[in-house]
Design an enzyme around this catalytic site. Structure first.
Site, PDB file in Angstrom:
ATOM      1  CG  ASP A   1       3.846   1.518   9.410  1.00 31.09           C
ATOM      2  OD1 ASP A   1       3.477   2.358  10.240  1.00 31.09           O
ATOM      3  OD2 ASP A   1       3.756   1.701   8.180  1.00 31.09           O
TER       4      ASP A   1
ATOM      5  NE  ARG B   1       0.804  10.435  10.562  1.00 32.05           N
ATOM      6  CZ  ARG B   1       0.195   9.454   9.885  1.00 32.05           C
ATOM      7  NH1 ARG B   1       0.887   8.591   9.205  1.00 32.05           N
ATOM      8  NH2 ARG B   1      -1.118   9.363   9.900  1.00 32.05           N
ATOM      9  N   PRO B   2       3.340  16.673  10.629  1.00 26.94           N
ATOM     10  CG  PRO B   2       4.907  18.155  11.496  1.00 26.94           C
ATOM     11  CD  PRO B   2       4.254  16.848  11.780  1.00 26.94           C
ATOM     12  CB  VAL B   3       2.546  18.653   5.198  1.00 25.37           C
ATOM     13  CG1 VAL B   3       1.718  17.393   5.333  1.00 25.37           C
ATOM     14  CG2 VAL B   3       1.689  19.896   5.388  1.00 25.37           C
ATOM     15  CG  ASP B   4       7.150  21.134   9.087  1.00 24.03           C
ATOM     16  OD1 ASP B   4       6.732  19.959   9.088  1.00 24.03           O
ATOM     17  OD2 ASP B   4       8.102  21.514   9.780  1.00 24.03           O
ATOM     18  CG  LEU B   5      10.231  18.522   7.239  1.00 18.38           C
ATOM     19  CD1 LEU B   5      10.826  17.182   7.639  1.00 18.38           C
ATOM     20  CD2 LEU B   5      11.274  19.628   7.375  1.00 18.38           C
TER      21      LEU B   5
ATOM     22  CG  LEU C   1      10.278   6.794  13.727  1.00 14.24           C
ATOM     23  CD1 LEU C   1      10.059   5.941  12.498  1.00 14.24           C
ATOM     24  CD2 LEU C   1      11.350   7.834  13.463  1.00 14.24           C
TER      25      LEU C   1
ATOM     26  CB  CYS D   1      -3.733   6.529  11.291  1.00 12.70           C
ATOM     27  SG  CYS D   1      -4.439   4.992  10.685  1.00 12.70           S
TER      28      CYS D   1
ATOM     29  CE  LYS E   1      -1.664   1.568   3.958  1.00 15.52           C
ATOM     30  NZ  LYS E   1      -1.416   3.020   4.173  1.00 15.52           N
ATOM     31  CG  ASN E   2       2.710   2.539   3.497  1.00 14.92           C
ATOM     32  OD1 ASN E   2       1.580   3.043   3.445  1.00 14.92           O
ATOM     33  ND2 ASN E   2       3.241   2.098   4.628  1.00 14.92           N
TER      34      ASN E   2
ATOM     35  NE  ARG F   1      -6.526   4.415   6.310  1.00 12.18           N
ATOM     36  CZ  ARG F   1      -5.393   4.724   6.926  1.00 12.18           C
ATOM     37  NH1 ARG F   1      -5.233   4.447   8.206  1.00 12.18           N
ATOM     38  NH2 ARG F   1      -4.415   5.306   6.267  1.00 12.18           N
TER      39      ARG F   1
ATOM     40  NE  ARG G   1       0.854  12.568   7.369  1.00 11.03           N
ATOM     41  CZ  ARG G   1       0.741  13.830   7.717  1.00 11.03           C
ATOM     42  NH1 ARG G   1      -0.429  14.301   8.091  1.00 11.03           N
ATOM     43  NH2 ARG G   1       1.775  14.644   7.678  1.00 11.03           N
TER      44      ARG G   1
END
Length: 423
Positions: free
Chosen positions: A309, A123-127, A331, A118, A22-23, A402, A94
């Protein structure tokens, strides 16, 4: 709402075939936005997240034909005319943020809702956004949407990530594929899923160096769409690890088929520390039973280290070890939500910040009603239920759906007593 009823203590044996990852599939579907042709994807897992992402492609103006029987899809994004990824889809998954880089690179503008998914911590998207800004994008966040513009196209840049980010690396690689000039990514993530994304783009004509390393160099096409060749999604290393833990928690022999053993090295190493013998062939691993399950100490980290995971599954396994195990989650700050549900089953687990201490063999696990809180936590409850006495009902299994294809079917085939019901 559906739930699983599992009767514990059943012998398992035989083999289980692992589905596509999936990933890996999610960024690969996103990268079809960079293509000028119809793209055939094989070994595509039939899970909810994949179906959700395909719906997003459709909303953007693309088209697809999916064959669940053969696990293939033909995707055509040549007619995409919508550059907005709306909240109604992005809130559920996400990974929808992965359309940001390719849409911006192709069209020079896009709007993407801030992501959901989830609830396993911030898990910010700033990067992601910082990297795109360094490539010349102007970005603002308004009314819950990321609004990005690059009227003259993205420019190659040197991107140094402050910390390893899988999604950030994927978004940057895809954006860089159509950018003007050369992009160098320093401290890039090295997961197999990123390696495949880079390989697919490289096989389709994008010049990429350093694949599989922490320094990736991409020569952009200058907004020229590429001809993406057909490919098969790599096997799901997390699904494989979950079934390896199923064999281990029942302490019985099981063959895991259609895997890449190299991707499983950290998982295999920890199982060996717990006194299991793991046989490896080119495309399979086999777990052999042991006379004593030993405790283990785990620290989650980026690939090739132990994957976050898999910590929930190993926590369930550690309840059967002869001694005390520890798991240090490095993490995510909120990824022990499965602990309270394992306690309901009779586990002896203590939390201190982001470290869990599991006292194994402190009484037998007993079946009861439990609730899934996120995708991997759900699989930990399934594993615990396999060894618990009596019946366990696992509720809110939409989390499981999922990311695990035909979970009850695969478990039933190897001898577990698992059935799906509607409440």
């Amino acid at each position: 709402m559906e739930y699983l009823k599992i009767v514990g203590g059943k012998d398992i044996s035989g083999s289980v075939v692992i589905s596509g990852a999936k990933n890996a599939a999610l960024p690969l579907i996103a990268c079809t936005i960079l293509g000028k042709n119809e793209i055939t994807i094989g070994n595509l897992p039939n899970v909810v997240d994949i179906n959700t992402f395909l719906k997003l492609i459709k909303k953007l103006g693309g088209d697809f034909i999916k064959d669940a029987k053969t696990n293939t899809a033909k995707i055509n994004t040549s007619a995409i005319n919508n550059t907005t990824a709306t909240y109604d889809i992005v809130k559920t998954m996400r990974a929808s943020i992965l359309v940001l880089g390719p849409i911006l690179a192709r069209f020079g503008h896009c709007e993407v809702s801030l992501p959901g998914g989830c609830a396993i911590g911030q898990r910010p998207v700033d990067l992601h956004l910082k990297a795109l800004e360094q490539m010349g994008a102007k970005i603002e966040i308004l009314h819950g949407y990321i609004k990005a513009t690059a009227p003259n196209g993205l420019k190659g840049a040197k991107i140094v990530f402050d910390k390893v980010t899988v999604g950030g690396t994927e978004n940057t690689v895809m954006a860089a594929a159509l950018a003007h000039g050369t992009t160098t990514i320093i401290n890039a993530a090295k997961e197999p899923e990123i390696v495949q994304l880079c390989e697919v783009l490289a096989n389709s004509g994008v010049n990429i160096q350093g694949i599989g390393t922490s320094k990736i160099i991409i020569e952009g096409t200058g907004q020229k769409l590429i001809d993406i060749k057909p490919f098969d999604v790599i096997p799901d290393r997390i699904e494989a690890g979950t079934y390896m833990c199923a064999a281990a928690i029942r302490n019985q022999k099981l063959k895991i088929d259609k895997v890449v053993p190299l991707h499983l090295e950290a998982i295999i190493s920890k199982l060996e520390e717990m006194n299991f013998e793991v046989l490896q062939d080119e495309n399979s691993v086999t777990i052999l039973p042991t006379n004593e399950i030993k405790p283990v100490n785990i620290i989650t980290t980026e690939y090739p280290g132990f994957p976050t995971d898999m910590q929930a599954q190993f926590m369930a396994l550690a309840t059967q070890a002869n001694g005390t195990s520890t798991i240090d989650e490095r993490l995510f700050e909120n990824r022990f939500m499965h602990v309270s549900e394992l306690l309901r089953l009779g586990a002896d687990i203590h939390l201190n910040g982001n470290t869990a201490t599991i006292n194994g063999k402190k009484g037998t696990l007993n079946g009861t009603d439990v609730m899934a809180t996120d995708l991997r936590a759900s699989s930990a409850l399934v594993l615990a239920a396999l060894v618990a006495q009596g019946e366990t009902n696992i509720h809110r299994i939409y989390h499981l759906d999922r990311g695990y294809e035909n979970l009850e079917g695969k478990l039933s085939k190897i001898g577990a007593d698992v059935k799906r019901f509607t409440e």
